[in-house]
Motif scaffolding. Sequence first.
Motif, PDB file in Angstrom:
ATOM      1  N   THR A  66    -105.310 -33.961 -29.879  1.00 50.97           N
ATOM      2  CA  THR A  66    -104.688 -34.269 -31.285  1.00 50.97           C
ATOM      3  C   THR A  66    -103.508 -35.322 -31.053  1.00 50.97           C
ATOM      4  OG1 THR A  66    -105.314 -32.357 -32.354  1.00 50.97           O
ATOM      5  CG2 THR A  66    -104.081 -33.761 -33.447  1.00 50.97           C
ATOM      6  N   TYR A  67    -103.420 -36.535 -31.692  1.00 52.57           N
ATOM      7  CA  TYR A  67    -102.298 -37.215 -31.773  1.00 52.57           C
ATOM      8  C   TYR A  67    -102.072 -37.640 -33.110  1.00 52.57           C
ATOM      9  CZ  TYR A  67    -103.823 -37.977 -27.128  1.00 52.57           C
ATOM     10  OH  TYR A  67    -104.151 -37.600 -25.408  1.00 52.57           O
ATOM     11  N   ARG A  68    -100.847 -38.248 -33.082  1.00 50.62           N
ATOM     12  CA  ARG A  68    -100.161 -38.801 -34.551  1.00 50.62           C
ATOM     13  C   ARG A  68     -99.557 -40.098 -34.561  1.00 50.62           C
ATOM     14  NH1 ARG A  68     -99.211 -34.210 -38.111  1.00 50.62           N
ATOM     15  NH2 ARG A  68     -99.800 -32.076 -37.068  1.00 50.62           N
ATOM     16  N   LEU A  69     -99.818 -40.715 -35.476  1.00 50.68           N
ATOM     17  CA  LEU A  69     -99.209 -42.029 -35.788  1.00 50.68           C
ATOM     18  C   LEU A  69     -97.559 -42.036 -35.506  1.00 50.68           C
ATOM     19  CD1 LEU A  69    -101.381 -43.828 -38.343  1.00 50.68           C
ATOM     20  CD2 LEU A  69    -101.560 -44.029 -35.831  1.00 50.68           C
ATOM     21  N   GLU A  70     -97.053 -40.950 -36.110  1.00 54.67           N
ATOM     22  CA  GLU A  70     -95.574 -40.775 -36.072  1.00 54.67           C
ATOM     23  C   GLU A  70     -95.439 -39.811 -35.031  1.00 54.67           C
ATOM     24  OE1 GLU A  70     -93.694 -40.595 -39.742  1.00 54.67           O
ATOM     25  OE2 GLU A  70     -94.589 -42.704 -40.600  1.00 54.67           O
ATOM     26  N   ASP A  71     -94.803 -40.067 -34.012  1.00 56.66           N
ATOM     27  CA  ASP A  71     -94.491 -38.841 -33.015  1.00 56.66           C
ATOM     28  C   ASP A  71     -92.953 -38.427 -33.382  1.00 56.66           C
ATOM     29  OD1 ASP A  71     -94.701 -37.199 -31.141  1.00 56.66           O
ATOM     30  OD2 ASP A  71     -94.479 -38.685 -29.212  1.00 56.66           O
ATOM     31  N   GLU A 101    -106.920 -47.187 -39.579  1.00 54.54           N
ATOM     32  CA  GLU A 101    -106.027 -45.905 -39.458  1.00 54.54           C
ATOM     33  C   GLU A 101    -106.223 -44.799 -40.380  1.00 54.54           C
ATOM     34  OE1 GLU A 101    -101.846 -47.515 -40.130  1.00 54.54           O
ATOM     35  OE2 GLU A 101    -102.057 -48.962 -38.410  1.00 54.54           O
ATOM     36  N   PRO A 102    -106.029 -43.532 -39.533  1.00 55.56           N
ATOM     37  CA  PRO A 102    -106.208 -42.240 -40.421  1.00 55.56           C
ATOM     38  C   PRO A 102    -105.376 -42.267 -41.749  1.00 55.56           C
ATOM     39  CG  PRO A 102    -105.223 -41.842 -38.250  1.00 55.56           C
ATOM     40  CD  PRO A 102    -105.754 -43.218 -38.262  1.00 55.56           C
ATOM     41  N   ALA A 103    -105.946 -41.783 -42.806  1.00 54.18           N
ATOM     42  CA  ALA A 103    -105.018 -41.537 -43.889  1.00 54.18           C
ATOM     43  C   ALA A 103    -104.029 -40.663 -43.676  1.00 54.18           C
ATOM     44  CB  ALA A 103    -105.671 -41.253 -45.167  1.00 54.18           C
ATOM     45  N   ASP A 104    -104.270 -39.520 -42.939  1.00 53.04           N
ATOM     46  CA  ASP A 104    -103.172 -38.512 -42.622  1.00 53.04           C
ATOM     47  C   ASP A 104    -102.214 -38.687 -41.589  1.00 53.04           C
ATOM     48  OD1 ASP A 104    -105.337 -38.120 -41.097  1.00 53.04           O
ATOM     49  OD2 ASP A 104    -105.432 -35.981 -41.295  1.00 53.04           O
ATOM     50  N   GLY A 105    -102.702 -39.614 -40.665  1.00 55.96           N
ATOM     51  CA  GLY A 105    -101.823 -40.105 -39.499  1.00 55.96           C
ATOM     52  C   GLY A 105    -102.349 -39.287 -38.309  1.00 55.96           C
ATOM     53  N   VAL A 106    -103.476 -38.493 -38.287  1.00 61.07           N
ATOM     54  CA  VAL A 106    -103.632 -37.817 -37.261  1.00 61.07           C
ATOM     55  C   VAL A 106    -105.213 -38.099 -36.529  1.00 61.07           C
ATOM     56  CG1 VAL A 106    -104.123 -35.324 -36.732  1.00 61.07           C
ATOM     57  CG2 VAL A 106    -102.357 -35.916 -38.111  1.00 61.07           C
ATOM     58  N   TRP A 107    -105.441 -37.862 -35.366  1.00 60.63           N
ATOM     59  CA  TRP A 107    -106.851 -38.290 -34.902  1.00 60.63           C
ATOM     60  C   TRP A 107    -106.886 -37.481 -33.666  1.00 60.63           C
ATOM     61  CZ3 TRP A 107    -102.783 -41.484 -34.063  1.00 60.63           C
ATOM     62  CH2 TRP A 107    -102.724 -42.073 -32.683  1.00 60.63           C
ATOM     63  N   LYS A 108    -108.193 -37.460 -33.120  1.00 58.74           N
ATOM     64  CA  LYS A 108    -108.461 -36.962 -31.921  1.00 58.74           C
ATOM     65  C   LYS A 108    -109.161 -37.740 -30.989  1.00 58.74           C
ATOM     66  CE  LYS A 108    -108.823 -32.045 -33.611  1.00 58.74           C
ATOM     67  NZ  LYS A 108    -109.741 -30.917 -33.577  1.00 58.74           N
ATOM     68  N   VAL A 109    -108.817 -37.638 -29.613  1.00 61.15           N
ATOM     69  CA  VAL A 109    -109.291 -38.405 -28.736  1.00 61.15           C
ATOM     70  C   VAL A 109    -109.684 -37.613 -27.496  1.00 61.15           C
ATOM     71  CG1 VAL A 109    -109.173 -40.311 -27.013  1.00 61.15           C
ATOM     72  CG2 VAL A 109    -108.112 -40.513 -29.216  1.00 61.15           C
ATOM     73  N   PHE A 110    -110.808 -37.227 -27.047  1.00 59.13           N
ATOM     74  CA  PHE A 110    -111.234 -36.426 -26.037  1.00 59.13           C
ATOM     75  C   PHE A 110    -110.778 -35.003 -26.333  1.00 59.13           C
ATOM     76  CE2 PHE A 110    -111.140 -40.385 -23.482  1.00 59.13           C
ATOM     77  CZ  PHE A 110    -112.645 -40.770 -23.502  1.00 59.13           C
TER      78      PHE A 110
END
Length: 239
Positions: free
Chosen positions: A78-83, A66-75
């Motif tokens: 940008t997405y966040r673990l906590e919406d 899991e990303p440390a900052d809770g942010v990642w990119k797919v295609f």
Amino acid sequence: MEEEQPQVSSTWPSPPPFWHNFTPDNLARIDELQKQQADADGVEDVSKVRLNGLPRELRNLQPPSEPADGVWKVFGDTYRLEDELPRLEDMQIRRLFPNPEDRDQDGKHFDRALILKRLAKSLLLNFLELIGLLAVNTGVAEGKVNDIRDLLINFHHLINEYRPHQARESLISMMQAQLDRTRAETNAIRDAKDKAERIMEGLGSLKVEDELVNSFTRFQKKKPWDYESEIWTSVVNDV
């Protein structure tokens, strides 16, 4: 260091370049390595094992942490673990209604439906004012456009604050509909059971005449040669 190439977002993006690493042999290899590491660490859940120093062809077979900052990119998105719904203050937008945690003088929450009605009326009024300003002097209409923009964003933000409540109510409605359907099916099964029991009781109460029973019991099936015997007997009698 080379600059990272920006990802192009499309409706049907191409598969990632490491798809060819997911071969049966590589999958079997990483499964065996995970089991060995789990046995060494005393971990029962193999999915929680993280392997270090994997070969290049096996690195992409292990899911990333899991990303440390809770942010990642797919295609490219940008997405966040906590919406979470961003605050208006964080977006540099004027807040035109109270915060959800604020209370009125009586200690009650503010009526959000009433606030939505007021925002809708303010939006219509500002739109009419914008039309009047455009008819007189278009140079002074920028401020009114910004007011309409703030009203629309506040209106939309207030509606989005109702999303968790809407989700709960939708779930309650779905569960209630499922419960009602199950109860209706159960009642239908019980009615069919009661009807079948009444039919069986009615059949059990019928009395068959003894003569009819005796006639069935006295009936014996004739053998194939009995018909021939009767024919020869009748011929002999005629002679």
